[in-house]
Design a protein around this motif. Structure first.
Motif, PDB file in Angstrom:
ATOM      1  N   ASP A  85     -10.354   6.306  39.328  1.00 47.38           N
ATOM      2  CA  ASP A  85      -8.997   6.844  39.143  1.00 47.38           C
ATOM      3  C   ASP A  85      -8.802   8.181  39.859  1.00 47.38           C
ATOM      4  O   ASP A  85      -7.843   8.893  39.607  1.00 47.38           O
ATOM      5  CB  ASP A  85      -8.635   6.939  37.658  1.00 47.38           C
ATOM      6  CG  ASP A  85      -9.551   7.850  36.870  1.00 47.38           C
ATOM      7  OD1 ASP A  85     -10.588   8.293  37.407  1.00 47.38           O
ATOM      8  OD2 ASP A  85      -9.233   8.127  35.698  1.00 47.38           O
ATOM      9  N   THR A 103      -9.270   6.534  25.871  1.00 47.67           N
ATOM     10  CA  THR A 103      -8.302   5.578  25.347  1.00 47.67           C
ATOM     11  C   THR A 103      -8.015   4.501  26.385  1.00 47.67           C
ATOM     12  O   THR A 103      -7.878   4.802  27.570  1.00 47.67           O
ATOM     13  CB  THR A 103      -6.982   6.297  24.979  1.00 47.67           C
ATOM     14  OG1 THR A 103      -7.284   7.355  24.065  1.00 47.67           O
ATOM     15  CG2 THR A 103      -5.996   5.353  24.345  1.00 47.67           C
ATOM     16  N   SER A 104      -7.907   3.276  25.932  1.00 47.44           N
ATOM     17  CA  SER A 104      -7.569   2.155  26.802  1.00 47.44           C
ATOM     18  C   SER A 104      -6.192   2.381  27.413  1.00 47.44           C
ATOM     19  O   SER A 104      -5.288   2.904  26.763  1.00 47.44           O
ATOM     20  CB  SER A 104      -7.571   0.859  25.986  1.00 47.44           C
ATOM     21  OG  SER A 104      -7.088  -0.198  26.755  1.00 47.44           O
ATOM     22  N   HIS A 105      -6.030   2.001  28.665  1.00 45.54           N
ATOM     23  CA  HIS A 105      -4.738   2.163  29.348  1.00 45.54           C
ATOM     24  C   HIS A 105      -3.867   0.918  29.228  1.00 45.54           C
ATOM     25  O   HIS A 105      -2.860   0.798  29.913  1.00 45.54           O
ATOM     26  CB  HIS A 105      -4.957   2.491  30.825  1.00 45.54           C
ATOM     27  CG  HIS A 105      -5.565   3.839  31.045  1.00 45.54           C
ATOM     28  ND1 HIS A 105      -4.888   5.009  30.849  1.00 45.54           N
ATOM     29  CD2 HIS A 105      -6.818   4.187  31.409  1.00 45.54           C
ATOM     30  CE1 HIS A 105      -5.675   6.027  31.106  1.00 45.54           C
ATOM     31  NE2 HIS A 105      -6.853   5.563  31.441  1.00 45.54           N
ATOM     32  N   GLY A 106      -4.240   0.002  28.376  1.00 44.12           N
ATOM     33  CA  GLY A 106      -3.448  -1.213  28.194  1.00 44.12           C
ATOM     34  C   GLY A 106      -3.614  -1.737  26.778  1.00 44.12           C
ATOM     35  O   GLY A 106      -4.202  -1.098  25.917  1.00 44.12           O
ATOM     36  N   ASP A 107      -3.118  -2.935  26.557  1.00 43.24           N
ATOM     37  CA  ASP A 107      -3.189  -3.548  25.235  1.00 43.24           C
ATOM     38  C   ASP A 107      -4.485  -4.365  25.130  1.00 43.24           C
ATOM     39  O   ASP A 107      -4.461  -5.573  24.879  1.00 43.24           O
ATOM     40  CB  ASP A 107      -1.961  -4.425  24.994  1.00 43.24           C
ATOM     41  CG  ASP A 107      -1.838  -4.834  23.543  1.00 43.24           C
ATOM     42  OD1 ASP A 107      -2.349  -4.092  22.682  1.00 43.24           O
ATOM     43  OD2 ASP A 107      -1.245  -5.904  23.274  1.00 43.24           O
ATOM     44  N   TYR A 108      -5.595  -3.693  25.370  1.00 42.11           N
ATOM     45  CA  TYR A 108      -6.910  -4.344  25.330  1.00 42.11           C
ATOM     46  C   TYR A 108      -7.952  -3.293  24.950  1.00 42.11           C
ATOM     47  O   TYR A 108      -7.754  -2.098  25.139  1.00 42.11           O
ATOM     48  CB  TYR A 108      -7.255  -4.968  26.689  1.00 42.11           C
ATOM     49  CG  TYR A 108      -7.029  -4.035  27.855  1.00 42.11           C
ATOM     50  CD1 TYR A 108      -7.992  -3.107  28.243  1.00 42.11           C
ATOM     51  CD2 TYR A 108      -5.823  -4.070  28.565  1.00 42.11           C
ATOM     52  CE1 TYR A 108      -7.765  -2.249  29.307  1.00 42.11           C
ATOM     53  CE2 TYR A 108      -5.604  -3.216  29.627  1.00 42.11           C
ATOM     54  CZ  TYR A 108      -6.578  -2.308  29.997  1.00 42.11           C
ATOM     55  OH  TYR A 108      -6.363  -1.465  31.042  1.00 42.11           O
ATOM     56  N   LYS A 121      -9.892   0.271  21.137  1.00 37.43           N
ATOM     57  CA  LYS A 121      -8.932   0.878  22.065  1.00 37.43           C
ATOM     58  C   LYS A 121      -9.169   2.369  22.286  1.00 37.43           C
ATOM     59  O   LYS A 121      -8.690   2.936  23.254  1.00 37.43           O
ATOM     60  CB  LYS A 121      -7.511   0.638  21.566  1.00 37.43           C
ATOM     61  CG  LYS A 121      -7.110  -0.833  21.654  1.00 37.43           C
ATOM     62  CD  LYS A 121      -5.666  -1.037  21.330  1.00 37.43           C
ATOM     63  CE  LYS A 121      -4.862  -0.533  22.493  1.00 37.43           C
ATOM     64  NZ  LYS A 121      -3.479  -0.911  22.494  1.00 37.43           N
TER      65      LYS A 121
END
Length: 144
Positions: A85, A103-108, A121
């Protein structure tokens, strides 16, 4: 009284002091390569790589380059290694990191791709210990 006339050769002064091919530029380039070689020698290398990069990625990116700007010659020594990144992780290796939240950057959930372990997450990372290799590499110049 005898007089002496001095004719100053500005082009030769420029070559001697400010040209990359002059003695000052060649000495700076040599010393920059000494520092880069010391960084490569002492740079920590993870056994399994980091951030999806192969082992030795950061070390392989260490280089020394002689440049000139409006102030004169300078040597840029270091590594442009970065995380996927875009973060320059050599500074995190050099100085270490404080404990922080990932923290996860998506819904996973976050997971270890190699082991398949699922963390959730959000993860509390304990931080990392400093492994200085950049600043100590300058010590090779003491006898150079």
């Amino acid at each position: 009284m005898a007089q002496t006339r001095v004719i100053w050769n500005h082009a030769e002064e420029e070559r001697l002091l400010h040209s990359p091919t002059g003695p000052v530029g060649r000495d700076m380039a040599r010393k920059g390569e000494l520092v880069a070689a010391e960084q490569r020698r002492t740079c920590p290398v993870s056994e399994d790589g980091s951030h999806g990069r192969p082992p030795g990625y950061m070390r392989s990116r260490i280089q020394s380059e002689l440049h000139r700007d409006e102030l004169g010659l300078y040597v840029d020594v270091g590594t442009d290694a970065h995380t996927p990144d875009g973060k320059p992780y050599p500074i995190f290796v050099e100085l270490g990191t404080r404990p922080h939240t990932i923290t996860s950057h998506g819904d996973y959930p976050l997971r270890n791709a190699k082991t398949g372990q699922v963390f959730g997450k959000t993860v509390q990372h304990p931080g990392t210990t400093a492994q200085p290799f950049i600043r100590p590499s300058l010590n090779v110049l003491r006898g150079a």
